[in-house]
Design a protein around this motif. Structure first.
Motif, PDB file in Angstrom:
ATOM      1  N   GLY A   1       0.798  -1.210   0.000  1.00  0.00           N
ATOM      2  CA  GLY A   1       0.000   0.000   0.000  1.00  0.00           C
ATOM      3  C   GLY A   1       0.830   1.260   0.000  1.00  0.00           C
TER       4      GLY A   1
ATOM      5  N   GLU B   1      -4.212   3.538  -0.738  1.00  0.00           N
ATOM      6  CA  GLU B   1      -4.591   2.376  -1.541  1.00  0.00           C
ATOM      7  C   GLU B   1      -3.815   1.185  -1.024  1.00  0.00           C
ATOM      8  N   LEU B   2      -4.539   0.059  -0.867  1.00  0.00           N
ATOM      9  CA  LEU B   2      -3.923  -1.173  -0.400  1.00  0.00           C
ATOM     10  C   LEU B   2      -4.301  -2.318  -1.317  1.00  0.00           C
ATOM     11  N   GLU B   3      -3.442  -3.319  -1.363  1.00  0.00           N
ATOM     12  CA  GLU B   3      -3.738  -4.568  -2.060  1.00  0.00           C
ATOM     13  C   GLU B   3      -3.620  -5.698  -1.053  1.00  0.00           C
TER      14      GLU B   3
ATOM     15  N   ARG C   1      -8.691  -5.029  -3.609  1.00  0.00           N
ATOM     16  CA  ARG C   1      -8.122  -3.678  -3.589  1.00  0.00           C
ATOM     17  C   ARG C   1      -8.941  -2.825  -2.629  1.00  0.00           C
TER      18      ARG C   1
ATOM     19  N   ARG D   1      -9.477   1.167  -1.188  1.00  0.00           N
ATOM     20  CA  ARG D   1      -9.216   2.604  -1.288  1.00  0.00           C
ATOM     21  C   ARG D   1      -9.782   3.262  -0.038  1.00  0.00           C
TER      22      ARG D   1
END
Length: 185
Positions: free
Chosen positions: A39, A54-56, A104, A106
């Motif tokens: 992220g 933003e992260l995955e 994902r 946000r």
């Protein structure tokens, strides 16, 4: 350009699922952990707390931590093959994806609340609001929060045990403790 990056080694995301139904006592409430997180974040006010992130969350990085029992996690509550089966069922019935898929996330963080949008592999986007605690540190930020996510909202099939003896409640608790560090110049 992002000014913060997620420190995966110091960050924790934990999911709690709960069984319900006639034979729920025979089922397990589970604690799952999310590893391999990636992220970045941008602070809107320079060095404050407002901004976006933003992260995955790779499905391959979700692990069974153990069984929830009396507010504690029993790491030995499930056999290794039961843990594998639970993860396979989660990918198949909840996310309709294989382990290569990614959720994902946000986040828009305001002064007192955050809007978290979960974008699942099946294309659904689910907004959730929370009131995080944000601690500004010399190295960046630490953000903690708890939020509830509806399995139905993210497109999950109902998750049931053998012969429908129990099912997983629609509400999953998500506990986050994210450490963000300053992006190297």
């Amino acid at each position: 350009m992002p000014d913060l990056v997620l420190d995966d080694a110091e960050s924790r995301v934990r999911l709690h699922t709960f069984a319900e139904g006639l034979f729920a006592r025979l089922a397990h409430d589970l604690a799952l952990g999310c590893t391999r997180l990636r992220g970045s974040a941008v602070r809107a006010d320079g060095d404050g707390v407002r901004g976006t992130a933003e992260l995955e969350v790779p499905l391959a990085g979700i692990v069974v931590l153990g069984v929830l029992a009396g507010g504690r996690i029993d790491e030995n509550g499930l056999a290794p093959n039961d843990k594998r089966d639970a993860l396979a069922k989660m990918r198949r019935e909840v996310f309709h994806a294989d382990e290569s898929a990614v959720v994902r996330v946000r986040v828009t963080l305001g002064d007192e609340s955050a809007t978290v949008v979960l974008a699942t592999p099946n294309g659904r986007e689910v907004p959730v609001r929370t009131r995080p605690t944000v601690l500004v540190t010399p190295a960046g930020l630490r953000v903690t929060a708890t939020l509830d996510v509806s399995l139905a909202a993210i497109g999950s099939d109902p998750v049931k045990g053998p012969m429908g003896a129990f099912k997983v409640k629609d509400r999953v608790e998500v506990h986050v403790d994210l450490v963000w560090t300053l992006q190297p110049a």
